[in-house]
Motif scaffolding. Structure first.
Motif, short mmCIF file in Angstrom:
data_model
loop_
_atom_site.label_atom_id
_atom_site.label_comp_id
_atom_site.label_asym_id
_atom_site.label_seq_id
_atom_site.Cartn_x
_atom_site.Cartn_y
_atom_site.Cartn_z
N ILE A 39 1.04 -1.12 -0.08
CA ILE A 39 -0.13 -0.06 -0.11
C ILE A 39 0.95 1.33 0.03
N VAL A 40 0.62 2.06 -1.02
CA VAL A 40 1.41 3.46 -1.15
C VAL A 40 0.45 4.62 -0.46
N PHE A 41 0.73 5.27 0.24
CA PHE A 41 -0.34 6.43 0.82
C PHE A 41 0.96 7.46 1.04
N THR A 42 0.77 8.64 -0.11
CA THR A 42 1.54 9.63 0.22
C THR A 42 1.39 10.51 1.38
N GLU A 43 2.25 11.42 1.66
CA GLU A 43 2.01 12.60 2.82
C GLU A 43 0.91 13.37 2.15
N ASN A 44 0.32 13.94 3.06
CA ASN A 44 -0.83 14.99 2.96
C ASN A 44 -2.13 14.31 2.26
N VAL A 45 -2.19 13.16 2.51
CA VAL A 45 -3.48 12.57 2.18
C VAL A 45 -4.42 12.55 3.40
N MET A 46 -5.74 12.94 3.07
CA MET A 46 -6.50 13.27 4.12
C MET A 46 -7.56 11.93 3.94
N ALA A 47 -7.84 11.45 5.04
CA ALA A 47 -8.91 10.19 5.04
C ALA A 47 -9.87 10.32 6.30
N GLY A 48 -10.97 10.10 6.09
CA GLY A 48 -11.98 10.04 6.96
C GLY A 48 -12.00 8.87 7.78
N ASP A 49 -13.12 8.58 8.62
CA ASP A 49 -13.14 7.52 9.37
C ASP A 49 -13.56 6.22 8.57
N ASN A 50 -13.36 4.83 9.48
CA ASN A 50 -13.88 3.87 8.41
C ASN A 50 -13.34 3.39 7.22
N LEU A 51 -12.05 3.78 7.01
CA LEU A 51 -11.46 3.81 5.67
C LEU A 51 -10.88 2.28 5.29
N VAL A 107 -2.44 5.49 -3.23
CA VAL A 107 -3.39 6.77 -2.89
C VAL A 107 -2.20 7.94 -2.83
N GLY A 108 -2.21 8.94 -3.75
CA GLY A 108 -1.10 9.77 -3.58
C GLY A 108 -1.35 11.06 -4.31
N ARG A 109 -0.52 11.95 -4.44
CA ARG A 109 -0.77 13.35 -4.96
C ARG A 109 -0.06 13.31 -6.47
N LYS A 110 -0.44 14.20 -7.24
CA LYS A 110 0.09 14.34 -8.63
C LYS A 110 1.19 15.55 -8.47
N GLY A 111 2.31 15.25 -8.81
CA GLY A 111 3.44 16.12 -9.06
C GLY A 111 3.93 16.44 -7.65
N VAL A 112 5.02 17.48 -7.82
CA VAL A 112 5.67 17.76 -6.39
C VAL A 112 5.23 19.25 -6.12
N GLY A 113 5.45 19.65 -4.82
CA GLY A 113 5.55 20.87 -4.42
C GLY A 113 4.32 21.11 -3.64
N ASN A 171 -1.56 20.69 -1.49
CA ASN A 171 -3.04 20.37 -1.94
C ASN A 171 -3.34 19.62 -3.12
N ARG A 172 -2.33 18.91 -3.54
CA ARG A 172 -2.37 18.05 -4.66
C ARG A 172 -2.86 16.74 -4.31
N ALA A 173 -3.03 16.41 -2.96
CA ALA A 173 -3.23 14.93 -2.54
C ALA A 173 -4.90 14.82 -2.48
N PRO A 174 -5.22 13.46 -2.48
CA PRO A 174 -6.53 13.22 -2.40
C PRO A 174 -7.24 13.44 -1.16
N ARG A 175 -8.54 13.80 -1.06
CA ARG A 175 -9.35 13.81 0.44
C ARG A 175 -10.17 12.72 0.37
N ARG A 194 -5.78 2.94 -7.88
CA ARG A 194 -5.17 4.33 -7.92
C ARG A 194 -5.98 5.34 -7.70
N VAL A 195 -5.71 6.14 -6.77
CA VAL A 195 -6.34 7.31 -6.39
C VAL A 195 -5.21 8.53 -6.37
N ILE A 196 -5.32 9.41 -7.46
CA ILE A 196 -4.41 10.20 -7.63
C ILE A 196 -4.82 11.77 -7.83
N GLY A 197 -4.09 12.61 -7.34
CA GLY A 197 -4.35 14.10 -7.37
C GLY A 197 -5.26 14.74 -6.76
#
Length: 87
Positions: free
Chosen positions: A1-13, A21-27, A30-34, A46-49
């Motif tokens: 499982i790859v879960f990049t930094e800044n991903v926000m996830a709710g309860d019972n995931l 699950v990750g962000r698109k690009g660098v910098g 706010n590019r990570a999934p919620r 894959r959940v990206i961007g």
């Protein structure tokens, strides 16, 4: 499982790996999934961007999610699309 930094996830995931699950690009942080509450993500997905996954969403195996997903849906495919709305 790859879960990049800044991903926000709710309860019972629920994660059934391997998946990404990750962000698109660098910098920008706010590019990570919620991800909402009660979401299930299955193997190979894959959940990206900078996207929002609503509450009570099921993401099928090997789906590639690159756009927002409304609550109470089942999505799958490449790219992912709504297969069913759940009441």
């Amino acid at each position: 499982i790859v879960f990049t930094e800044n991903v926000m996830a709710g309860d019972n995931l629920t994660l059934v790996g391997p998946l990404t699950v990750g962000r698109k690009g660098v910098g920008d942080e706010n590019r990570a999934p919620r991800i909402g509450n009660g979401v299930m993500i299955f193997a190979g997905a894959r959940v990206i961007g900078n996207i929002k996954i609503g509450n009570n969403v099921l993401i099928g195996a090997n789906a590639v999610v690159v756009k927002n997903v409304a609550s109470n849906c089942v999505v799958g495919g490449v790219p992912a699309k709504v297969i069913r709305r759940v009441k």
